[in-house]
Design an enzyme around this catalytic site. Structure first.
Site, PDB file in Angstrom:
ATOM      1  N   LYS A  13       0.925  -1.139  -0.013  1.00 16.24           N
ATOM      2  CA  LYS A  13       0.131  -0.114   0.016  1.00 16.24           C
ATOM      3  C   LYS A  13       0.937   1.248   0.021  1.00 16.24           C
ATOM      4  O   LYS A  13       0.690   2.061  -0.826  1.00 16.24           O
ATOM      5  CB  LYS A  13      -1.009  -0.109   1.313  1.00 16.24           C
ATOM      6  CG  LYS A  13      -1.798  -1.020   1.598  1.00 16.24           C
ATOM      7  CD  LYS A  13      -2.586  -1.068   2.648  1.00 16.24           C
ATOM      8  CE  LYS A  13      -1.683  -1.021   3.962  1.00 16.24           C
ATOM      9  NZ  LYS A  13      -1.178  -2.381   4.256  1.00 16.24           N
ATOM     10  N   ARG A  89      -9.228   1.377   9.281  1.00 16.96           N
ATOM     11  CA  ARG A  89      -8.618  -0.129   9.502  1.00 16.96           C
ATOM     12  C   ARG A  89      -9.637  -0.811  10.077  1.00 16.96           C
ATOM     13  O   ARG A  89      -9.507  -1.933  10.508  1.00 16.96           O
ATOM     14  CB  ARG A  89      -7.542   0.215  10.784  1.00 16.96           C
ATOM     15  CG  ARG A  89      -6.209   0.691  10.221  1.00 16.96           C
ATOM     16  CD  ARG A  89      -5.433  -0.289   9.405  1.00 16.96           C
ATOM     17  NE  ARG A  89      -4.127  -0.848   9.867  1.00 16.96           N
ATOM     18  CZ  ARG A  89      -3.278  -0.276   9.490  1.00 16.96           C
ATOM     19  NH1 ARG A  89      -3.075   0.767   8.697  1.00 16.96           N
ATOM     20  NH2 ARG A  89      -2.221  -0.849   9.740  1.00 16.96           N
ATOM     21  N   ARG A 128      11.989  -5.378   4.825  1.00 13.60           N
ATOM     22  CA  ARG A 128      11.830  -4.000   4.579  1.00 13.60           C
ATOM     23  C   ARG A 128      12.940  -3.355   5.351  1.00 13.60           C
ATOM     24  O   ARG A 128      13.242  -3.802   6.765  1.00 13.60           O
ATOM     25  CB  ARG A 128      10.461  -3.637   5.045  1.00 13.60           C
ATOM     26  CG  ARG A 128      10.389  -2.119   5.048  1.00 13.60           C
ATOM     27  CD  ARG A 128       8.824  -1.603   5.277  1.00 13.60           C
ATOM     28  NE  ARG A 128       8.066  -2.161   6.322  1.00 13.60           N
ATOM     29  CZ  ARG A 128       6.875  -1.959   6.399  1.00 13.60           C
ATOM     30  NH1 ARG A 128       6.352  -1.574   5.527  1.00 13.60           N
ATOM     31  NH2 ARG A 128       6.103  -2.735   7.273  1.00 13.60           N
ATOM     32  N   ARG A 161      11.767  -1.512  10.873  1.00  7.71           N
ATOM     33  CA  ARG A 161      10.705  -1.096  11.878  1.00  7.71           C
ATOM     34  C   ARG A 161      10.499  -1.936  13.154  1.00  7.71           C
ATOM     35  O   ARG A 161      10.645  -3.043  12.804  1.00  7.71           O
ATOM     36  CB  ARG A 161       9.553  -0.849  10.957  1.00  7.71           C
ATOM     37  CG  ARG A 161       9.102   0.417  10.545  1.00  7.71           C
ATOM     38  CD  ARG A 161       8.293   0.617   9.535  1.00  7.71           C
ATOM     39  NE  ARG A 161       6.547  -0.027  10.028  1.00  7.71           N
ATOM     40  CZ  ARG A 161       5.561   0.201   9.298  1.00  7.71           C
ATOM     41  NH1 ARG A 161       5.811   0.526   7.999  1.00  7.71           N
ATOM     42  NH2 ARG A 161       4.417  -0.432   9.765  1.00  7.71           N
ATOM     43  N   ARG A 172       0.238  -8.390  13.688  1.00  6.86           N
ATOM     44  CA  ARG A 172      -0.487  -7.601  12.742  1.00  6.86           C
ATOM     45  C   ARG A 172      -1.213  -8.208  11.730  1.00  6.86           C
ATOM     46  O   ARG A 172      -2.413  -7.654  11.297  1.00  6.86           O
ATOM     47  CB  ARG A 172       0.536  -6.715  11.973  1.00  6.86           C
ATOM     48  CG  ARG A 172       1.200  -5.891  12.959  1.00  6.86           C
ATOM     49  CD  ARG A 172       2.578  -5.301  12.303  1.00  6.86           C
ATOM     50  NE  ARG A 172       2.414  -4.587  11.291  1.00  6.86           N
ATOM     51  CZ  ARG A 172       3.471  -4.323  10.317  1.00  6.86           C
ATOM     52  NH1 ARG A 172       4.803  -4.903  10.647  1.00  6.86           N
ATOM     53  NH2 ARG A 172       3.252  -3.545   9.077  1.00  6.86           N
TER      54      ARG A 172
HETATM   55  P1  AP5 Z   1       5.098  -1.369   1.940  1.00  4.61           P
HETATM   56  O1  AP5 Z   1       4.495  -0.590   0.566  1.00  4.61           O
HETATM   57  O2  AP5 Z   1       5.642  -0.811   2.886  1.00  4.61           O
HETATM   58  O3  AP5 Z   1       3.762  -2.336   2.490  1.00  4.61           O
HETATM   59  P2  AP5 Z   1       2.417  -1.810   3.102  1.00  4.61           P
HETATM   60  O4  AP5 Z   1       1.409  -2.581   2.662  1.00  4.61           O
HETATM   61  O5  AP5 Z   1       2.235  -0.435   3.077  1.00  4.61           O
HETATM   62  O6  AP5 Z   1       2.697  -2.225   4.326  1.00  4.61           O
HETATM   63  P3  AP5 Z   1       2.780  -1.645   6.095  1.00  4.61           P
HETATM   64  O7  AP5 Z   1       3.535  -2.745   6.934  1.00  4.61           O
HETATM   65  O8  AP5 Z   1       3.563  -0.249   5.940  1.00  4.61           O
HETATM   66  O9  AP5 Z   1       1.284  -1.805   6.289  1.00  4.61           O
HETATM   67  P4  AP5 Z   1       0.730  -1.442   7.831  1.00  4.61           P
HETATM   68  O10 AP5 Z   1      -0.455  -1.361   7.268  1.00  4.61           O
HETATM   69  O11 AP5 Z   1       1.004  -2.734   8.557  1.00  4.61           O
HETATM   70  O12 AP5 Z   1       1.636  -0.530   8.572  1.00  4.61           O
HETATM   71  P5  AP5 Z   1       1.079   1.126   8.762  1.00  4.61           P
HETATM   72  O13 AP5 Z   1       2.501   1.851   8.693  1.00  4.61           O
HETATM   73  O14 AP5 Z   1       0.040   1.279   8.099  1.00  4.61           O
HETATM   74  O15 AP5 Z   1       5.992  -2.576   1.351  1.00  4.61           O
HETATM   75  C1  AP5 Z   1       6.304  -3.517   2.182  1.00  4.61           C
HETATM   76  C2  AP5 Z   1       7.769  -4.075   1.669  1.00  4.61           C
HETATM   77  O16 AP5 Z   1       7.708  -4.723   0.576  1.00  4.61           O
HETATM   78  C3  AP5 Z   1       8.857  -2.841   1.749  1.00  4.61           C
HETATM   79  O17 AP5 Z   1      10.110  -3.548   1.808  1.00  4.61           O
HETATM   80  C4  AP5 Z   1       8.650  -2.705   0.149  1.00  4.61           C
HETATM   81  O18 AP5 Z   1       9.881  -2.223  -0.499  1.00  4.61           O
HETATM   82  C5  AP5 Z   1       8.523  -4.236  -0.649  1.00  4.61           C
HETATM   83  N1  AP5 Z   1       7.354  -4.304  -1.616  1.00  4.61           N
HETATM   84  C6  AP5 Z   1       6.440  -3.619  -2.040  1.00  4.61           C
HETATM   85  N2  AP5 Z   1       5.775  -3.614  -3.035  1.00  4.61           N
HETATM   86  C7  AP5 Z   1       6.702  -4.633  -3.778  1.00  4.61           C
HETATM   87  C8  AP5 Z   1       6.701  -5.414  -4.790  1.00  4.61           C
HETATM   88  N3  AP5 Z   1       5.618  -5.363  -5.602  1.00  4.61           N
HETATM   89  N4  AP5 Z   1       7.562  -6.296  -5.255  1.00  4.61           N
HETATM   90  C9  AP5 Z   1       8.336  -6.624  -4.193  1.00  4.61           C
HETATM   91  N5  AP5 Z   1       8.758  -6.002  -2.969  1.00  4.61           N
HETATM   92  C10 AP5 Z   1       7.677  -5.066  -2.668  1.00  4.61           C
HETATM   93  O19 AP5 Z   1       0.801   0.695  10.290  1.00  4.61           O
HETATM   94  C11 AP5 Z   1       1.686   0.227  11.398  1.00  4.61           C
HETATM   95  C12 AP5 Z   1       0.984   0.604  12.591  1.00  4.61           C
HETATM   96  O20 AP5 Z   1       0.400   1.689  13.109  1.00  4.61           O
HETATM   97  C13 AP5 Z   1      -0.241  -0.452  12.825  1.00  4.61           C
HETATM   98  O21 AP5 Z   1       0.158  -1.819  13.047  1.00  4.61           O
HETATM   99  C14 AP5 Z   1      -1.094   0.235  13.836  1.00  4.61           C
HETATM  100  O22 AP5 Z   1      -0.323  -0.038  15.256  1.00  4.61           O
HETATM  101  C15 AP5 Z   1      -0.887   1.909  13.646  1.00  4.61           C
HETATM  102  N6  AP5 Z   1      -1.848   2.291  12.684  1.00  4.61           N
HETATM  103  C16 AP5 Z   1      -1.577   2.839  11.444  1.00  4.61           C
HETATM  104  N7  AP5 Z   1      -2.781   3.137  10.774  1.00  4.61           N
HETATM  105  C17 AP5 Z   1      -3.715   2.738  11.683  1.00  4.61           C
HETATM  106  C18 AP5 Z   1      -5.184   3.112  11.816  1.00  4.61           C
HETATM  107  N8  AP5 Z   1      -5.971   3.784  10.710  1.00  4.61           N
HETATM  108  N9  AP5 Z   1      -5.686   2.865  13.128  1.00  4.61           N
HETATM  109  C19 AP5 Z   1      -5.082   2.318  14.191  1.00  4.61           C
HETATM  110  N10 AP5 Z   1      -3.849   2.092  14.224  1.00  4.61           N
HETATM  111  C20 AP5 Z   1      -3.211   2.452  13.118  1.00  4.61           C
END
Ligand code: AP5
Length: 217
Positions: A13, A89, A128, A161, A172
């Protein structure tokens, strides 16, 4: 364009939202990034959020909504539109978003649901690496930096991270299944869900996303 990018942790994402927004001149709003910034700043909401993030749990809805509303009110979000990455979420957050947009006489144009097989999600998250200074993202295998452990853009030391450790990744993914997955039906019934397979190359997925979302406004 007002879109949400929805999907499990590691689906890509953030990677896709960043590219999509750069190319279309949209504002990229990641609640994960907003929360990590609040943690880094050591604010009271940041300290509270950290307790949940370190365990891979969702941060309380009111705290996240407050950060999001402040971000949405910034001038760069009133231009061509935005992508919400990682919000909503759960159903409660989706309802809060509906209410907030209604007040602004606005609505979502599309929700892109990006998914990938579980083994791939785990592999992507565990490999990552991120730059703590400029925010650039890497992957030890699929997107390695030119020099191991060093950011290509600014030369800072890359970090993993805290929530990308195996036990937290596992939780997660459970939280996604329990709380977030129900949003697929929520947006499908509204007729704005677009499903994009997230297992391919970054540019391949970017092209699919563009094709699926371009007529959504
Ligand atoms: P990446 O693009 O970073 O993946 P992502 O889907 O964004 O994964 P996240 O881990 O960031 O999502 P998340 O929803 O768990 O975390 P968030 O930060 O929102 O890609 C991942 C890896 O794969 C990278 O190394 C990339 O280079 C590689 N990659 C990507 N695409 C690729 C491809 N096509 N081919 C090969 N490699 C690829 O949330 C973190 C925490 O914050 C949550 O756990 C929660 O505690 C809190 N939080 C955030 N939002 C909320 C909310 N709305 N409500 C409550 N808590 C929240």
């Amino acid at each position: 364009m007002r879109a949400v990018f929805l999907g499990p942790p590691g689906a890509g994402k953030g990677t896709q939202a960043k590219l999509f927004c750069e190319r279309l001149g949209l504002c990229h709003i990641s609640t994960g990034d907003l929360l990590r910034q609040a943690v880094a700043d050591g604010t009271q909401p940041g300290l509270k959020a950290k307790e949940f993030m370190d365990k891979g749990e969702l941060v309380p809805d009111a705290l996240v909504l407050n950060l999001l509303e402040k971000r949405l009110a910034m001038p760069d979000c009133s231009g061509k539109g935005y992508v919400l990455d990682g919000y909503p979420r759960n159903i409660e957050q989706a309802k809060s978003l509906d209410a907030a947009l209604e007040k602004l006489k606005s609505r979502l144009d599309a929700v892109a649901f990006i998914d990938a097989p579980r083994a791939m999600l785990i592999e992507r998250l565990s490999g990552r690496r991120a730059c703590p200074s400029c925010g650039a993202g890497f992957h030890v295998r699929t997107m390695p930096p030119k020099k191991t452990g060093v950011c290509d853009s600014c030369g800072s030391k890359l970090v993993q991270r805290a929530d990308d450790r195996p036990a937290t990744i596992e939780n997660r993914l459970k939280v996604y299944e329990k709380s977030t997955k129900s949003l697929i039906d929520y947006y499908e019934t509204r007729g704005i869900l677009r499903t994009i397979p997230g297992g391919g190359e970054v540019e391949e997925i970017a092209a699919l996303l563009y094709k699926q979302l371009k007529g959504a406004q």
